[in-house]
Motif scaffolding. Structure first.
Motif, mmCIF file in Angstrom:
data_model
loop_
_atom_site.group_PDB
_atom_site.id
_atom_site.type_symbol
_atom_site.label_atom_id
_atom_site.label_comp_id
_atom_site.label_asym_id
_atom_site.label_seq_id
_atom_site.Cartn_x
_atom_site.Cartn_y
_atom_site.Cartn_z
ATOM 1 N N LEU A 111 0.753 -1.123 -0.026
ATOM 2 C CA LEU A 111 -0.069 -0.149 0.143
ATOM 3 C C LEU A 111 1.070 1.254 -0.101
ATOM 4 N N PRO A 112 1.688 1.325 0.740
ATOM 5 C CA PRO A 112 2.539 2.643 1.060
ATOM 6 C C PRO A 112 3.655 2.659 -0.202
ATOM 7 N N VAL A 113 4.098 1.592 -0.800
ATOM 8 C CA VAL A 113 5.010 1.680 -1.789
ATOM 9 C C VAL A 113 4.157 1.800 -3.269
ATOM 10 N N GLY A 114 2.857 1.336 -3.310
ATOM 11 C CA GLY A 114 2.539 1.592 -4.604
ATOM 12 C C GLY A 114 1.771 3.044 -4.567
ATOM 13 N N THR A 115 1.299 3.406 -3.188
ATOM 14 C CA THR A 115 0.927 4.967 -3.322
ATOM 15 C C THR A 115 1.850 5.789 -3.432
ATOM 16 N N LEU A 116 3.257 5.710 -2.979
ATOM 17 C CA LEU A 116 4.258 6.464 -3.233
ATOM 18 C C LEU A 116 4.668 6.422 -4.765
ATOM 19 N N LEU A 117 4.636 5.418 -5.493
ATOM 20 C CA LEU A 117 5.105 5.146 -6.791
ATOM 21 C C LEU A 117 4.018 5.990 -7.834
ATOM 22 N N GLY A 118 2.677 5.694 -7.504
ATOM 23 C CA GLY A 118 1.531 6.431 -8.091
ATOM 24 C C GLY A 118 1.704 7.853 -7.952
ATOM 25 N N ALA A 119 1.933 8.365 -6.835
ATOM 26 C CA ALA A 119 1.963 9.908 -6.670
ATOM 27 C C ALA A 119 3.383 10.492 -7.366
ATOM 28 N N THR A 120 4.346 9.804 -7.386
ATOM 29 C CA THR A 120 5.459 10.237 -8.037
ATOM 30 C C THR A 120 5.269 10.021 -9.457
ATOM 31 N N GLN A 121 4.459 8.953 -10.212
ATOM 32 C CA GLN A 121 4.086 9.083 -11.340
ATOM 33 C C GLN A 121 3.378 10.328 -12.157
ATOM 34 N N SER A 122 2.466 10.387 -11.098
ATOM 35 C CA SER A 122 1.406 11.555 -11.476
ATOM 36 C C SER A 122 1.838 12.917 -11.362
ATOM 37 N N ARG A 123 2.911 13.217 -10.292
ATOM 38 C CA ARG A 123 3.688 14.428 -10.463
ATOM 39 C C ARG A 123 4.726 14.697 -11.555
ATOM 40 N N ARG A 124 5.067 13.620 -12.121
ATOM 41 C CA ARG A 124 6.105 13.609 -13.276
ATOM 42 C C ARG A 124 5.626 12.890 -14.560
ATOM 43 N N GLN A 125 4.173 13.375 -14.866
ATOM 44 C CA GLN A 125 3.291 12.539 -15.895
ATOM 45 C C GLN A 125 4.255 13.044 -17.390
ATOM 46 N N GLY A 126 4.231 12.074 -17.972
ATOM 47 C CA GLY A 126 4.940 12.158 -19.270
ATOM 48 C C GLY A 126 6.255 12.234 -19.512
ATOM 49 N N SER A 127 7.073 12.210 -18.046
ATOM 50 C CA SER A 127 8.670 12.119 -18.208
ATOM 51 C C SER A 127 9.102 10.970 -18.282
ATOM 52 N N TRP A 128 10.504 10.902 -18.085
ATOM 53 C CA TRP A 128 11.295 9.529 -18.387
ATOM 54 C C TRP A 128 11.173 8.866 -17.012
ATOM 55 N N LEU A 129 11.054 9.468 -15.909
ATOM 56 C CA LEU A 129 10.868 8.905 -14.695
ATOM 57 C C LEU A 129 9.552 7.997 -14.689
ATOM 58 N N ASP A 130 8.282 8.779 -15.190
ATOM 59 C CA ASP A 130 7.034 8.290 -15.301
ATOM 60 C C ASP A 130 7.044 6.874 -16.058
ATOM 61 N N THR A 131 7.641 7.102 -17.184
ATOM 62 C CA THR A 131 7.909 5.749 -18.277
ATOM 63 C C THR A 131 8.601 4.631 -17.378
ATOM 64 N N LEU A 132 9.904 5.028 -16.938
ATOM 65 C CA LEU A 132 10.538 4.032 -16.465
ATOM 66 C C LEU A 132 9.838 3.287 -15.196
ATOM 67 N N LEU A 133 9.433 4.082 -14.040
ATOM 68 C CA LEU A 133 8.477 3.563 -13.321
ATOM 69 C C LEU A 133 7.391 2.564 -13.775
ATOM 70 N N SER A 134 6.942 3.117 -14.789
ATOM 71 C CA SER A 134 5.499 2.143 -15.254
ATOM 72 C C SER A 134 6.187 0.853 -15.949
ATOM 73 N N VAL A 135 7.180 0.735 -16.485
ATOM 74 C CA VAL A 135 7.743 -0.282 -16.895
ATOM 75 C C VAL A 135 8.420 -1.228 -15.873
ATOM 76 N N ILE A 136 8.974 -0.626 -14.833
ATOM 77 C CA ILE A 136 9.343 -1.493 -13.664
ATOM 78 C C ILE A 136 8.349 -2.208 -12.914
ATOM 79 N N VAL A 137 7.140 -1.382 -12.770
ATOM 80 C CA VAL A 137 6.183 -1.861 -12.156
ATOM 81 C C VAL A 137 5.392 -2.650 -12.716
#
Length: 324
Positions: A111-137
């Protein structure tokens, strides 16, 4: 109070329906406990098999056994396991704490890890970090739990020796105290991480989608117009409202987490309900399996009732709408 009572009565009727469905489904499965016992013994005469079925009450018509089962449930009696030579309730209560510990640890990670990852992705929407985290997850989510568990045992336990290969405690573990607690946590680490991996991706994607939907909401613009900082608006206002679908998913996934625990507990030799259910299936121990399934349905129902109450804490408007 009336709303809670109404939901409790509805949950009770659901439990009765589930008990009936569980019994009927198990009757469709081929073979019974006597067939399993005879197979283990290498064979038996038809007369001896008939004698065993009469002893265990398996020779009676299905509707008679169903009436007996529902009558016993009404008296809170889950029956007797002839294979384990013990009351079903006592067997379940012995194995329930390890399973609850495993599920709680897995949720505390996911729950906390998923929440943190989702929050990070939403704040960096469309960036390389968002793409990288999506691929890893998504890549880790695609890994089967049994394969991930086996690889964890091979590389982190057997090869490196960082973790135990299985079980809940060491043979020489102390009977109580902090040393025993640390030993249990050491054994819990790999099973909890393996089970949590399945749900991290789900929570991350759900949190990301919920936060992106709330970006242009009126209450967010109002909070910014009041002069609140970006961090406060995001973490206090946006994330809190995005937790509602997370809470819904949490209640829905308790049932799947119980089924996932069967695999994880079997791989790691964790002495919980999942492993007990696997043993009951192999032994065709119908009474034990029915008891485990019924207890699982009670657990899922209670969690969903708790989710409804938690909804009213996160958003009091939910309770107000229900009462109106």
């Amino acid at each position: 109070m009336r709303q809670v009572l109404r939901r409790a009565l509805g949950a009770l009727s659901i439990l009765v329906g589930i008990a009936l469905l569980n019994f009927l489904l198990l009757q469709l499965a081929p073979g019974d406990m006597v067939d399993a016992m005879v197979g283990e013994a290498g064979g038996a005469t038809p007369e001896y098999m008939a004698e065993l079925r009469a002893k265990f009450g398996l020779d009676q018509p299905m509707f008679v056994r169903l009436a007996r089962y529902l009558g016993a449930l009404a008296q809170l009696d889950l029956g007797y396991s002839h294979r384990k030579q013990a009351e079903v309730l006592s067997l379940i209560l012995d194995r329930l704490p390890p399973t609850l510990l495993l599920m709680t640890a897995a949720l505390s990670i996911a729950l906390p890890v998923g929440t943190l990852l989702g929050a990070t992705q939403s704040r960096r929407q469309g960036s390389w970090l968002d793409t990288l985290l999506s691929v890893i997850v998504l890549s880790t989510h695609a890994l089967p739990a049994f394969w991930l568990g086996l690889m964890a045992i091979v590389f982190l336990a057997a090869d490196r020796g960082w973790f135990p290969t299985g079980g809940m405690t060491s043979f020489d573990a102390p009977a109580d105290g902090w040393d025993r607690a640390l030993d249990v946590l050491h054994h819990l680490a790999l099973p909890a991480l393996t089970l949590a991996n399945v749900y991290i991706a789900v929570y991350a994607r759900l949190m990301r989608s919920a936060l992106l939907e709330l970006k242009g909401a009126d209450f967010i613009r109002t909070a910014r117009a009041k002069g609140l900082s970006t961090e406060r608006v995001f973490w206090v206002h946006t994330v809190r409202n995005a937790l509602l679908p997370m809470v819904t998913m949490l209640g829905m996934q308790i049932a799947s987490m119980l089924s996932g625990a069967v695999i994880v507990e079997s791989v790691f030799g964790w002495p919980g309900l999942g492993r007990l259910a696997f043993e009951a299936v192999v032994a065709r121990d119908t009474n034990l399996l029915l008891g485990i399934m019924f207890l699982g349905s009670i657990l899922v129902t209670l969690v969903n009732l708790g989710v409804d109450l938690l909804y009213s804490v996160i958003d009091p408007r939910v309770l107000a709408r229900g009462a109106s």
